[in-house]
Design a protein around this motif. Sequence first.
Motif, short mmCIF file in Angstrom:
data_model
loop_
_atom_site.label_atom_id
_atom_site.label_comp_id
_atom_site.label_asym_id
_atom_site.label_seq_id
_atom_site.Cartn_x
_atom_site.Cartn_y
_atom_site.Cartn_z
N VAL A 42 3.68 50.87 33.15
CA VAL A 42 4.85 51.54 31.78
C VAL A 42 5.31 52.93 32.27
CG1 VAL A 42 4.64 52.26 29.10
CG2 VAL A 42 3.76 50.60 30.25
N VAL A 43 5.13 54.13 32.91
CA VAL A 43 6.26 54.88 33.15
C VAL A 43 6.55 54.35 34.25
CG1 VAL A 43 5.79 57.35 34.34
CG2 VAL A 43 4.19 56.21 32.64
N VAL A 45 8.35 51.93 34.24
CA VAL A 45 9.19 51.51 34.51
C VAL A 45 10.68 52.29 33.03
CG1 VAL A 45 10.16 49.41 32.77
CG2 VAL A 45 8.64 48.88 34.11
N VAL A 46 9.81 52.71 32.22
CA VAL A 46 10.96 53.69 31.19
C VAL A 46 11.36 55.15 32.87
CG1 VAL A 46 10.19 56.14 30.55
CG2 VAL A 46 9.22 54.01 29.71
N VAL A 47 10.24 55.30 33.76
CA VAL A 47 11.79 56.24 34.79
C VAL A 47 12.73 55.37 34.98
CG1 VAL A 47 11.20 57.74 36.76
CG2 VAL A 47 9.73 57.77 35.01
N HIS A 49 14.60 52.47 33.96
CA HIS A 49 15.59 52.70 33.16
C HIS A 49 15.96 53.63 32.52
CE1 HIS A 49 15.60 48.17 31.27
NE2 HIS A 49 13.86 48.70 31.74
N VAL A 50 15.42 54.86 32.62
CA VAL A 50 16.57 56.11 32.26
C VAL A 50 17.07 56.41 33.12
CG1 VAL A 50 16.01 58.45 32.12
CG2 VAL A 50 14.91 56.96 30.87
#
Length: 59
Positions: A42-43, A45-47, A49-50
């Motif tokens: 999850v971390v 994927v978030v990184v 995307h950001v």
Amino acid sequence: MPELPRRPNPDNDRDATAERASTTGRPRWVAVVGIGVAAAVVVLVVVLHVTGVIGPGSH
């Protein structure tokens, strides 16, 4: 009439309790590793995307 066999009393049978406890569920380390891997994904994927590496900003 023949007497029916008695069922063992689990409250008084230490072997049955130990046997039952050793065969239930999965080991705790499997759950901890699974949660850790899921959190890491999850971390990641978030990184991504950001930062724009994946997602709408990557084109």
